[in-house]
Motif scaffolding. Structure first.
Motif, PDB file in Angstrom:
ATOM      1  N   HIS A   1       2.993  -7.350   0.997  1.00 34.03           N
ATOM      2  CA  HIS A   1       3.012  -5.884   1.344  1.00 34.03           C
ATOM      3  C   HIS A   1       3.679  -4.881   0.387  1.00 34.03           C
ATOM      4  O   HIS A   1       4.939  -4.643   0.375  1.00 34.03           O
ATOM      5  CB  HIS A   1       3.678  -5.758   2.903  1.00 34.03           C
ATOM      6  CG  HIS A   1       3.922  -4.429   3.264  1.00 34.03           C
ATOM      7  ND1 HIS A   1       4.283  -4.169   4.694  1.00 34.03           N
ATOM      8  CD2 HIS A   1       3.639  -3.279   2.780  1.00 34.03           C
ATOM      9  CE1 HIS A   1       4.443  -2.879   5.092  1.00 34.03           C
ATOM     10  NE2 HIS A   1       3.846  -2.365   4.138  1.00 34.03           N
TER      11      HIS A   1
ATOM     12  N   HIS B   1       3.151  -1.331  -2.095  1.00 28.81           N
ATOM     13  CA  HIS B   1       2.608  -0.091  -2.424  1.00 28.81           C
ATOM     14  C   HIS B   1       2.638   0.221  -4.091  1.00 28.81           C
ATOM     15  O   HIS B   1       3.749   0.764  -4.156  1.00 28.81           O
ATOM     16  CB  HIS B   1       2.918   1.106  -1.605  1.00 28.81           C
ATOM     17  CG  HIS B   1       2.775   1.175  -0.123  1.00 28.81           C
ATOM     18  ND1 HIS B   1       1.690   1.293   0.331  1.00 28.81           N
ATOM     19  CD2 HIS B   1       3.625   0.298   0.623  1.00 28.81           C
ATOM     20  CE1 HIS B   1       1.813   0.993   1.783  1.00 28.81           C
ATOM     21  NE2 HIS B   1       2.977   0.276   1.975  1.00 28.81           N
TER      22      HIS B   1
ATOM     23  N   LYS C   1      -6.587  -3.205   5.937  1.00 25.67           N
ATOM     24  CA  LYS C   1      -5.457  -2.432   6.332  1.00 25.67           C
ATOM     25  C   LYS C   1      -5.709  -1.370   7.330  1.00 25.67           C
ATOM     26  O   LYS C   1      -6.552  -0.459   6.826  1.00 25.67           O
ATOM     27  CB  LYS C   1      -4.377  -1.926   5.136  1.00 25.67           C
ATOM     28  CG  LYS C   1      -3.084  -1.168   5.524  1.00 25.67           C
ATOM     29  CD  LYS C   1      -2.111  -1.781   6.167  1.00 25.67           C
ATOM     30  CE  LYS C   1      -0.918  -0.829   6.657  1.00 25.67           C
ATOM     31  NZ  LYS C   1      -0.106  -0.401   5.593  1.00 25.67           N
TER      32      LYS C   1
ATOM     33  N   HIS D   1       5.956  -4.895   8.883  1.00 25.93           N
ATOM     34  CA  HIS D   1       7.053  -4.020   8.881  1.00 25.93           C
ATOM     35  C   HIS D   1       7.687  -3.965  10.610  1.00 25.93           C
ATOM     36  O   HIS D   1       7.977  -2.571  10.900  1.00 25.93           O
ATOM     37  CB  HIS D   1       7.236  -2.917   8.040  1.00 25.93           C
ATOM     38  CG  HIS D   1       6.219  -1.925   8.248  1.00 25.93           C
ATOM     39  ND1 HIS D   1       5.434  -1.653   9.389  1.00 25.93           N
ATOM     40  CD2 HIS D   1       5.506  -1.106   7.430  1.00 25.93           C
ATOM     41  CE1 HIS D   1       4.348  -0.630   8.975  1.00 25.93           C
ATOM     42  NE2 HIS D   1       4.533  -0.554   7.857  1.00 25.93           N
TER      43      HIS D   1
ATOM     44  N   ASP E   1       7.730  -4.060   1.726  1.00 28.17           N
ATOM     45  CA  ASP E   1       7.166  -2.840   1.729  1.00 28.17           C
ATOM     46  C   ASP E   1       7.517  -1.946   0.730  1.00 28.17           C
ATOM     47  O   ASP E   1       7.750  -0.802   0.680  1.00 28.17           O
ATOM     48  CB  ASP E   1       7.527  -2.055   3.190  1.00 28.17           C
ATOM     49  CG  ASP E   1       6.473  -1.138   3.449  1.00 28.17           C
ATOM     50  OD1 ASP E   1       5.754  -0.456   2.730  1.00 28.17           O
ATOM     51  OD2 ASP E   1       6.872  -0.285   4.477  1.00 28.17           O
TER      52      ASP E   1
HETATM   53 ZN    ZN Z   1       3.633  -0.302   3.665  1.00 20.55          ZN
END
Ligand code: ZN
Ligand code: DOR
Length: 357
Positions: free
Chosen positions: A12, A14, A98, A156, A229
């Motif tokens: 996970h 970005h 996702k 999350h 995350d």
């Molecule tokens: Zn995320």
């Protein structure tokens, strides 16, 4: 004590790049990943152009192919403008689908249950669906898991109530897995005032009772994965009137979990399950030979921005004393990080989900 942990995976992250390369690049964030001890990391589809079409996916795959330092995977994104006819064609090249079911950074959001159902029905069962779902939205997604029996990873998870819903769903035998982030384990709403924009992320920080429920769910075995995350935004963006949501985490996740070992909350074996064995099993990835991280679990350090490789150059954990220094990250027989420097060129990393890999 120098400990060898095979194949750490963060499912996970970005990573930005593409039209958001001012925030961070695939090269910078995969360097942060190997400095944080990771073998492979999976990138989310909400960076513009969103990874919701074959051409957008091709552009991201090509850029990662040329720039990645660690191994990697990418998610395809469910789009409001129905893109389900792409699914069968792209599933072989990605780590999963996702679905953003609650609002966050970027433009991807599906709030209509009938629309969510179309995406669930169309996604090939061979690959997982990863969902952003908060509070009662967790129940909406569980209804789809019950109906379609698609393997679903809840990203999350941050509240005691969500944990209760997911415990019941696991007891029922639904094919689900659960991820929890270090910021929800170490920070609460009480830290928001001190952190200001650097404590803003989605899902947001919660109460001490929620935090305690997450730790309990980790200790009990309910939680499957610790995921960062990792969501870098520039310092300047964070200091505007309307700061974007997201915090970096690739270089702080392992030390924060090893701090939990030091404090007696978890065993080292449990941490290894959460950051390596479970994500490899859930995503069906055998660990390549000679792929491991050497970490000095006794060595303490203070999290400081000057030590970070991420392009954003800040951390919500700055100033915190943690333990566990990565001394070496080795991928497929090659030493890629020596505790200080990245030793391979961008492009070394491979797509672990490539059909013809
Ligand atoms: Zn995320
Ligand atoms: O805080 C967040 N930031 N949560 C998300 O779900 C997305 C992420 C981002 O892309 O910045």
């Amino acid at each position: 004590m120098l400990v060898q942990i095979p194949g750490l995976v963060d499912p996970h992250t970005h990573l930005r790049d593409l039209d958001w390369s001012h925030k961070a690049t695939f090269a910078s964030e995969t360097a942060a990943a190997v400095a944080g001890g990771y073998w492979a990391i999976f990138d989310m589809p909400n960076t513009p152009p969103t990874t919701t079409s074959r051409p957008a996916l091709e552009r991201k795959l090509a850029a990662l192919d040329g720039q990645a330092i660690c191994d990697w995977g990418v998610y395809f994104g469910a789009s409001q403008a129905d893109n389900t006819d792409e699914y069968a064609g792209v599933a072989g090249d990605v780590c999963g689908l996702k679905i953003f079911n609650n609002a966050t950074t970027g433009d991807l959001l599906i709030e209509d249950q009938a629309e969510r159902e179309r995406h669930y029905a169309a996604w090939p069962p061979s690959k997982i669906i990863a969902v952003h779902a908060e509070e009662d939205t967790v129940l909406d997604i569980l209804a789809l898991v019950r109906k379609f029996r698609r393997r679903t990873h809840f990203l999350h998870i941050s509240t005691a109530r969500e944990i209760a819903y997911l415990q019941a769903a696991k007891d029922e035998g639904l094919p689900i897995t659960i991820g929890v982030c270090p910021h929800h384990l170490y920070l609460t709403q009480n830290d928001e005032r001190a952190l200001g924009p650097f404590g803003l992320m989605k899902p947001g920080l919660k109460t001490a009772a929620d935090r305690d429920a997450l730790w309990e769910a980790i200790a009990s075995g309910l939680v499957d994965v610790i995921e960062s995350d990792h969501a870098p935004h520039t310092l300047a963006e964070k200091q505007t009137q309307k700061p974007p949501y997201g915090v970096p985490g690739l270089e702080t996740t392992l030390p924060l979990m090893l701090l939990a070992v030091r404090e007696g909350r978890l065993s080292l074996e449990r941490v290894v399950q959460l950051v390596a064995e479970n994500p490899r099993r859930i995503w069906g990835l055998p660990c390549p030979s000679e792929t491991y991280t050497l970490v000095d679990t006794d060595a303490e350090f203070t999290i400081e921005r000057r030590r970070l490789h991420t392009a954003c150059g800040w951390s919500p954990f700055e100033g915190m004393r943690v333990c566990g220094i990565v001394r070496e990250t080795r991928i497929r027989g090659c030493r890629v990080f020596d505790g200080e420097q990245v030793l391979v060129s961008p492009g070394f990393g491979q797509n672990v989900f490539c059909r013809d890999a």
